[in-house]
Design an enzyme around this catalytic site. Structure first.
Site, PDB file in Angstrom:
ATOM      1  N   ASN A 114      45.547  41.106  39.532  1.00 25.35           N
ATOM      2  CA  ASN A 114      46.368  40.519  38.468  1.00 25.35           C
ATOM      3  C   ASN A 114      45.509  40.213  37.262  1.00 25.35           C
ATOM      4  O   ASN A 114      44.332  39.879  37.370  1.00 25.35           O
ATOM      5  CB  ASN A 114      47.096  39.266  38.971  1.00 25.35           C
ATOM      6  CG  ASN A 114      46.296  37.995  38.733  1.00 25.35           C
ATOM      7  OD1 ASN A 114      46.321  37.414  37.639  1.00 25.35           O
ATOM      8  ND2 ASN A 114      45.531  37.574  39.745  1.00 25.35           N
ATOM      9  N   PHE A 118      47.018  33.269  32.633  1.00 24.40           N
ATOM     10  CA  PHE A 118      47.590  31.904  32.527  1.00 24.40           C
ATOM     11  C   PHE A 118      48.910  31.884  31.747  1.00 24.40           C
ATOM     12  O   PHE A 118      49.107  31.071  30.837  1.00 24.40           O
ATOM     13  CB  PHE A 118      46.615  30.923  31.851  1.00 24.40           C
ATOM     14  CG  PHE A 118      45.358  30.630  32.615  1.00 24.40           C
ATOM     15  CD1 PHE A 118      45.244  30.912  33.962  1.00 24.40           C
ATOM     16  CD2 PHE A 118      44.274  30.031  31.970  1.00 24.40           C
ATOM     17  CE1 PHE A 118      44.063  30.626  34.665  1.00 24.40           C
ATOM     18  CE2 PHE A 118      43.103  29.740  32.655  1.00 24.40           C
ATOM     19  CZ  PHE A 118      42.996  30.043  33.999  1.00 24.40           C
ATOM     20  N   SER A 182      38.949  31.893  36.504  1.00 25.31           N
ATOM     21  CA  SER A 182      39.854  33.030  36.330  1.00 25.31           C
ATOM     22  C   SER A 182      39.143  34.105  35.510  1.00 25.31           C
ATOM     23  O   SER A 182      38.530  33.796  34.484  1.00 25.31           O
ATOM     24  CB  SER A 182      41.127  32.605  35.613  1.00 25.31           C
ATOM     25  OG  SER A 182      41.807  33.780  35.196  1.00 25.31           O
ATOM     26  N   ASN A 184      40.646  36.290  33.816  1.00 22.71           N
ATOM     27  CA  ASN A 184      41.616  36.822  32.855  1.00 22.71           C
ATOM     28  C   ASN A 184      41.733  36.028  31.560  1.00 22.71           C
ATOM     29  O   ASN A 184      42.594  36.297  30.750  1.00 22.71           O
ATOM     30  CB  ASN A 184      42.985  36.940  33.528  1.00 22.71           C
ATOM     31  CG  ASN A 184      42.912  37.827  34.752  1.00 22.71           C
ATOM     32  OD1 ASN A 184      42.265  38.873  34.731  1.00 22.71           O
ATOM     33  ND2 ASN A 184      43.521  37.381  35.839  1.00 22.71           N
ATOM     34  N   THR A 185      40.877  35.030  31.396  1.00 31.20           N
ATOM     35  CA  THR A 185      40.811  34.310  30.126  1.00 31.20           C
ATOM     36  C   THR A 185      39.395  34.510  29.612  1.00 31.20           C
ATOM     37  O   THR A 185      38.432  34.185  30.315  1.00 31.20           O
ATOM     38  CB  THR A 185      41.128  32.811  30.323  1.00 31.20           C
ATOM     39  OG1 THR A 185      42.487  32.702  30.734  1.00 31.20           O
ATOM     40  CG2 THR A 185      40.941  32.016  29.034  1.00 31.20           C
ATOM     41  N   LYS A 224      37.163  24.709  40.881  1.00 34.00           N
ATOM     42  CA  LYS A 224      37.415  26.006  41.529  1.00 34.00           C
ATOM     43  C   LYS A 224      36.498  27.071  40.956  1.00 34.00           C
ATOM     44  O   LYS A 224      36.488  27.304  39.741  1.00 34.00           O
ATOM     45  CB  LYS A 224      38.884  26.400  41.343  1.00 34.00           C
ATOM     46  CG  LYS A 224      39.230  27.711  42.033  1.00 34.00           C
ATOM     47  CD  LYS A 224      40.718  27.877  42.175  1.00 34.00           C
ATOM     48  CE  LYS A 224      41.083  29.188  42.817  1.00 34.00           C
ATOM     49  NZ  LYS A 224      42.537  29.329  42.965  1.00 34.00           N
ATOM     50  N   ASN A 253      38.133  31.883  43.700  1.00 31.10           N
ATOM     51  CA  ASN A 253      39.153  32.573  42.911  1.00 31.10           C
ATOM     52  C   ASN A 253      39.100  34.085  43.224  1.00 31.10           C
ATOM     53  O   ASN A 253      38.467  34.493  44.190  1.00 31.10           O
ATOM     54  CB  ASN A 253      38.873  32.317  41.422  1.00 31.10           C
ATOM     55  CG  ASN A 253      40.139  32.233  40.605  1.00 31.10           C
ATOM     56  OD1 ASN A 253      40.990  33.125  40.690  1.00 31.10           O
ATOM     57  ND2 ASN A 253      40.297  31.184  39.823  1.00 31.10           N
TER      58      ASN A 253
HETATM   59  C1  LIG Z   1      48.959  36.786  40.982  1.00 32.69           C
HETATM   60  C2  LIG Z   1      47.892  35.733  41.106  1.00 32.69           C
HETATM   61  C3  LIG Z   1      47.823  34.706  40.173  1.00 32.69           C
HETATM   62  C4  LIG Z   1      46.829  33.719  40.289  1.00 32.69           C
HETATM   63  N1  LIG Z   1      46.795  32.701  39.386  1.00 32.69           N
HETATM   64  C5  LIG Z   1      45.883  31.705  39.534  1.00 32.69           C
HETATM   65  C6  LIG Z   1      45.869  30.589  38.668  1.00 32.69           C
HETATM   66  O1  LIG Z   1      46.707  30.463  37.773  1.00 32.69           O
HETATM   67  N2  LIG Z   1      44.927  29.636  38.867  1.00 32.69           N
HETATM   68  C7  LIG Z   1      44.000  29.707  39.876  1.00 32.69           C
HETATM   69  O2  LIG Z   1      43.182  28.793  40.019  1.00 32.69           O
HETATM   70  N3  LIG Z   1      43.995  30.754  40.729  1.00 32.69           N
HETATM   71  C8  LIG Z   1      44.916  31.727  40.586  1.00 32.69           C
HETATM   72  N4  LIG Z   1      44.914  32.779  41.465  1.00 32.69           N
HETATM   73  C9  LIG Z   1      43.866  32.864  42.515  1.00 32.69           C
HETATM   74  C10 LIG Z   1      44.338  32.348  43.853  1.00 32.69           C
HETATM   75  O3  LIG Z   1      44.656  30.984  43.786  1.00 32.69           O
HETATM   76  C11 LIG Z   1      43.245  32.554  44.939  1.00 32.69           C
HETATM   77  O4  LIG Z   1      42.119  31.783  44.596  1.00 32.69           O
HETATM   78  C12 LIG Z   1      42.816  34.008  45.075  1.00 32.69           C
HETATM   79  O5  LIG Z   1      43.912  34.877  44.925  1.00 32.69           O
HETATM   80  C13 LIG Z   1      42.155  34.287  46.433  1.00 32.69           C
HETATM   81  O6  LIG Z   1      43.017  33.956  47.496  1.00 32.69           O
HETATM   82  P1  LIG Z   1      43.983  35.026  48.247  1.00 32.69           P
HETATM   83  O7  LIG Z   1      43.104  36.179  48.629  1.00 32.69           O
HETATM   84  O8  LIG Z   1      44.543  34.258  49.398  1.00 32.69           O
HETATM   85  O9  LIG Z   1      45.008  35.431  47.258  1.00 32.69           O
HETATM   86  C14 LIG Z   1      45.890  33.785  41.365  1.00 32.69           C
HETATM   87  C15 LIG Z   1      45.987  34.822  42.298  1.00 32.69           C
HETATM   88  C16 LIG Z   1      46.964  35.789  42.192  1.00 32.69           C
HETATM   89  C17 LIG Z   1      47.021  36.885  43.225  1.00 32.69           C
END
Ligand SMILES: Cc1cc2nc3c(=O)[nH]c(=O)nc-3n(C[C@H](O)[C@H](O)[C@H](O)COP(=O)(O)O)c2cc1C
Length: 358
Positions: A114, A118, A182, A184-185, A224, A253
């Site tokens: 992704n 934000f 993140s 993406n920022t 985080k 993350n």
């Molecule tokens: C579509 C998507 C959006 C995410 N948005 C955020 C976010 O806004 N803030 C954040 O701290 N992590 C965000 N994450 C990261 C997740 O919280 C997590 O740390 C990461 O995906 C690893 O865990 P997972 O493998 O269980 O998905 C996002 C992940 C995904 C897949």
């Protein structure tokens, strides 16, 4: 067990564009939560209370940030059996995020990429939603509020955005998560480097002390971090967390690495990779954090948990609590009680003085 098996829901959702499937799910949960329809996905919560950072978590499995960015369906998600739900990332002002398409499935790897950036409705709407959540909190569920910076705020002024976020969410949070990882920022991850991190965390800690006096309540602050850090960087982040009195760390993350998905469709899309391919890197960071921070420091492990065994591996690596996001998409809500029971069982089998890998 919920009434609707995920084996039926998943083909429908996976037939849609990923972001559309996400938006439809969130809208449905927001609309149907706390109505009789909630029995469609409700699951009994495994009772396995644990105290971490002074908070009593009803069990060790939580929802990771980013699924409910606007805090709209805390009760609906909570009904799936989570012990804690982290919502956000919220930025001070509403922002649209990056151009679409910006979310991709890599099913062979049980992964997502992704680059949402934000996208969220901003702090005011977020707080209104969070305050509307009733049943999850009334049943002892823990709610974490995750804060970030607006894309338009220059990185030199990032601290201001985090201070606005902290002050806004503080009275409504069980814990606050500071997202500096993140991909993406633009430049956000630079906030993980020594001087920038120290400046950010000391400012947040000073403001937090004031907020604690004003609100007569101490709210733990978690930071985080990314999986794309070497051992020296993890060690120096650990030191800075301790120095500034930060209560815990969330690791990790999404990753910008692509080695685990080379050759797969969408593998070259820009953004953060989540799910199975981030599992090992996230575990390594957790192990290194545990080594650097010692036995008692709160660590929330997240990244690639797709099964009960994966969650146990996070605890073995050093995590006190575990979060999921991508696992929920691929395996469905049934994953939550499975993980909660496995972690409960692991705890029962532990001897006093929890074993932790170095
Ligand atoms: C579509 C998507 C959006 C995410 N948005 C955020 C976010 O806004 N803030 C954040 O701290 N992590 C965000 N994450 C990261 C997740 O919280 C997590 O740390 C990461 O995906 C690893 O865990 P997972 O493998 O269980 O998905 C996002 C992940 C995904 C897949």
């Amino acid at each position: 067990m919920s009434i609707v098996p995920y084996a039926l829901t998943r083909p429908f959702l996976f037939g849609l564009d990923p972001e559309r499937a996400h938006d439809l799910t969130i809208a449905s949960l927001a609309r149907l939560q706390n109505t009789p329809a909630q029995c469609l996905w409700q699951q009994a919560r495994v009772d396995d209370p644990v105290t971490v950072a002074g908070l009593r978590f009803p069990n060790r499995i939580g929802l990771a940030a980013g699924l409910d960015k606007n805090g709209e369906c805390i009760d609906g998600l909570g009904a799936m059996g989570f012990g804690f739900i982290e919502v956000g990332t919220v930025t001070p002002k509403a922002q649209p995020g990056n151009p679409k398409p910006r979310m991709f499935r890599l099913p062979q790897a049980e992964a997502l990429i992704n680059r949402l950036g934000f996208n969220n409705q901003g702090l005011t709407a977020f707080l209104a939603h969070v305050q509307r959540a009733r049943t999850f909190r009334a049943a002892g569920g823990i709610v974490g509020l995750n804060i970030g910076k607006n894309a338009a705020t220059p990185i030199e002024q990032a601290v201001d955005d985090y201070l606005i976020g902290l002050a806004g969410v503080y009275p409504h949070a069980d814990y606050v998560a500071v997202n500096i990882s993140s991909p993406n920022t633009k430049n956000l991850r630079a906030l993980q480097s020594d001087a920038a991190l120290d400046a950010l965390l000391s400012a947040l800690q000073a403001r937090r002390l004031r907020l604690a006096r004003t609100h007569r309540r101490e709210v733990p602050l978690f930071v985080k971090i990314a999986p794309d850090l070497d051992e020296a960087q993890v060690g120096s982040i650990a030191q800075t967390l301790r120095k500034n009195g930060i209560d815990g760390v969330i690791a990790t993350n999404t990753t910008i690495a692509r080695d685990a998905v080379k050759g797969l469709r969408h593998a070259d899309e820009a953004g953060g990779l989540s799910g199975r391919p981030v599992f090992a890197a996230s575990n390594r960071v957790i192990r290194q954090l545990r080594g650097a921070l010692g036995k008692a420091y709160p660590i929330i492990g997240v990244g690639g948990v797709m099964s009960a065994e994966d969650a146990q591996a996070k605890v073995t690596a050093g995590a006190d609590l575990v979060q999921v996001y991508t696992g929920l998409i691929y395996r469905g809500p049934g994953l939550i009680p499975q993980v909660a029971r496995a972690l409960q069982q692991a705890l029962l089998e532990e001897t006093p003085g929890r074993p932790k890998s170095p």
